[in-house]
Design an enzyme around this catalytic site. Structure first.
Site, PDB file in Angstrom:
ATOM      1  N   GLY A  93      26.857  41.734  49.286  1.00  0.00           N
ATOM      2  CA  GLY A  93      25.695  41.065  48.713  1.00  0.00           C
ATOM      3  C   GLY A  93      25.259  39.927  49.619  1.00  0.00           C
ATOM      4  N   GLN A 108      21.298  31.842  51.694  1.00  0.00           N
ATOM      5  CA  GLN A 108      22.399  31.926  52.665  1.00  0.00           C
ATOM      6  C   GLN A 108      21.889  32.092  54.095  1.00  0.00           C
ATOM      7  OE1 GLN A 108      24.619  35.040  50.118  1.00  0.00           O
ATOM      8  NE2 GLN A 108      26.265  33.937  51.150  1.00  0.00           N
ATOM      9  N   CYS A 118      33.050  34.454  49.885  1.00  0.00           N
ATOM     10  CA  CYS A 118      31.612  34.233  50.107  1.00  0.00           C
ATOM     11  C   CYS A 118      31.383  34.106  51.605  1.00  0.00           C
ATOM     12  CB  CYS A 118      31.184  32.946  49.391  1.00  0.00           C
ATOM     13  SG  CYS A 118      29.445  32.537  49.654  1.00  0.00           S
ATOM     14  N   LEU A 119      30.322  34.750  52.080  1.00  0.00           N
ATOM     15  CA  LEU A 119      30.029  34.704  53.511  1.00  0.00           C
ATOM     16  C   LEU A 119      29.631  33.295  53.950  1.00  0.00           C
ATOM     17  CD1 LEU A 119      28.072  38.078  53.908  1.00  0.00           C
ATOM     18  CD2 LEU A 119      30.502  37.649  54.287  1.00  0.00           C
ATOM     19  N   HIS A 134      27.382  36.288  41.204  1.00  0.00           N
ATOM     20  CA  HIS A 134      27.646  35.474  42.400  1.00  0.00           C
ATOM     21  C   HIS A 134      26.333  35.216  43.163  1.00  0.00           C
ATOM     22  CE1 HIS A 134      30.275  34.497  46.028  1.00  0.00           C
ATOM     23  NE2 HIS A 134      29.094  34.713  46.606  1.00  0.00           N
ATOM     24  N   GLU A 135      25.520  36.275  43.332  1.00  0.00           N
ATOM     25  CA  GLU A 135      24.276  36.132  44.114  1.00  0.00           C
ATOM     26  C   GLU A 135      23.228  35.322  43.348  1.00  0.00           C
ATOM     27  OE1 GLU A 135      24.549  36.785  47.082  1.00  0.00           O
ATOM     28  OE2 GLU A 135      26.262  38.127  47.007  1.00  0.00           O
ATOM     29  N   HIS A 151      23.841  31.782  43.732  1.00  0.00           N
ATOM     30  CA  HIS A 151      23.321  31.252  45.013  1.00  0.00           C
ATOM     31  C   HIS A 151      21.876  30.780  44.850  1.00  0.00           C
ATOM     32  CE1 HIS A 151      26.298  31.767  48.148  1.00  0.00           C
ATOM     33  NE2 HIS A 151      26.510  33.044  47.868  1.00  0.00           N
TER      34      HIS A 151
HETATM   35  O1  K1U Z   1      27.257  36.248  48.653  1.00  0.00           O
HETATM   36  C1  K1U Z   1      28.075  36.514  49.515  1.00  0.00           C
HETATM   37  O2  K1U Z   1      28.537  35.642  50.222  1.00  0.00           O
HETATM   38  C2  K1U Z   1      28.536  37.927  49.689  1.00  0.00           C
HETATM   39  C3  K1U Z   1      29.807  38.188  48.909  1.00  0.00           C
HETATM   40  C4  K1U Z   1      29.441  38.610  47.493  1.00  0.00           C
HETATM   41  C5  K1U Z   1      30.587  38.895  46.613  1.00  0.00           C
HETATM   42  C6  K1U Z   1      30.803  40.168  46.214  1.00  0.00           C
HETATM   43  C7  K1U Z   1      31.832  40.447  45.349  1.00  0.00           C
HETATM   44  C8  K1U Z   1      32.673  39.464  44.929  1.00  0.00           C
HETATM   45  C9  K1U Z   1      32.432  38.189  45.323  1.00  0.00           C
HETATM   46  C10 K1U Z   1      31.396  37.916  46.171  1.00  0.00           C
HETATM   47  C11 K1U Z   1      30.553  39.263  49.619  1.00  0.00           C
HETATM   48  O3  K1U Z   1      30.084  40.293  49.901  1.00  0.00           O
HETATM   49  S1  K1U Z   1      32.144  38.879  50.050  1.00  0.00           S
HETATM   50  C12 K1U Z   1      32.742  40.409  50.701  1.00  0.00           C
HETATM   51  C13 K1U Z   1      33.867  40.804  49.929  1.00  0.00           C
HETATM   52  O4  K1U Z   1      34.716  39.971  49.766  1.00  0.00           O
HETATM   53  C14 K1U Z   1      33.978  42.120  49.288  1.00  0.00           C
HETATM   54  C15 K1U Z   1      33.739  43.248  49.996  1.00  0.00           C
HETATM   55  C16 K1U Z   1      33.882  44.472  49.365  1.00  0.00           C
HETATM   56  C17 K1U Z   1      34.269  44.537  48.053  1.00  0.00           C
HETATM   57  C18 K1U Z   1      34.507  43.369  47.361  1.00  0.00           C
HETATM   58  C19 K1U Z   1      34.368  42.157  47.973  1.00  0.00           C
HETATM   59 ZN    ZN Z   2      28.271  34.015  48.379  1.00  0.00          ZN
END
Ligand code: K1U
Ligand code: ZN
Length: 177
Positions: free
Chosen positions: A45, A50, A92-93, A134-135, A138
């Site tokens: 996401g 971001q 979170c990225l 989560h998004e 943001h």
């Molecule tokens: O918003 C962001 O920073 C992206 C974040 C979103 C997110 C997804 C799910 C749970 C928490 C946050 C990420 O994509 S983090 C990547 C990650 O940790 C992940 C990747 C694949 C499956 C589950 C999590």
């Molecule tokens: Zn995030």
């Protein structure tokens, strides 16, 4: 085009984003660039703040960077229903080197418009429900670390300050040599 992902504590990440007034070609291009940036960083996401744009725009693709089969574009998303509770580990990225458990609603209904301006609603549970919450956080200037206990947050903030100090020292050393 790949975009730079802002890192905590960048002030744009703490700001409430503005609604997208119209789905123009520029907004569609921004959504494409956000998706490319999300895939390149192994994310599922990404929200516009971001990448430094204070707009209510989100892209999600749980199928990941290899498949890229389930992209959802959400313009001005709103959670219209939230039920139950689930607790999962999040990252979170925009938050460097940190993951923690966060309590979220177990199921959510989210309504938004797509990139053609067409309204839609979706009901989600599991990872998609977590990702949507989560998004959308943001877009309201909220990071998952804002949901932590005061102690955990203080410990993380201490690490961030230490990294910033180390970075500053490295820059000073480079300039001196
Ligand atoms: O918003 C962001 O920073 C992206 C974040 C979103 C997110 C997804 C799910 C749970 C928490 C946050 C990420 O994509 S983090 C990547 C990650 O940790 C992940 C990747 C694949 C499956 C589950 C999590
Ligand atoms: Zn995030």
């Amino acid at each position: 085009m790949l975009l730079e992902i802002l890192k905590y504590p960048h002030p744009v990440l703490a700001k409430k984003s503005e609604p997208v007034p119209e789905t123009t070609p520029e907004i569609r291009q921004l959504a494409d660039d956000m998706a490319e940036t999300m895939y390149a960083n192994q994310g599922v996401g990404l929200a516009a703040p971001q990448v430094g744009r204070s707009l209510r725009l989100v892209v999600i693709d749980l199928s990941g960077p290899d498949k890229r089969e389930e992209r959802i574009n959400l313009v001005n998303p709103v959670i219209t229903k939230a039920e139950g509770e689930q607790e999962d580990e999040e990252g979170c990225l925009s938050v460097r080197d940190y993951r923690a458990n966060v309590k979220r609603a177990a199921t959510v209904t989210v309504c938004a418009t797509d990139l053609d301006g067409k309204p839609f609603c979706l009901e989600a549970d599991g990872l998609l429900a977590v990702c949507l919450q989560h998004e959308i956080d943001h877009l309201d200037g909220v990071l998952f670390i804002d949901h932590l206990s005061r102690l955990k947050r203080a410990m993380y903030d201490k690490r961030v300050k230490r990294w910033a100090k180390q970075h500053h020292q490295q820059q000073t050393d480079q300039n001196d040599s």
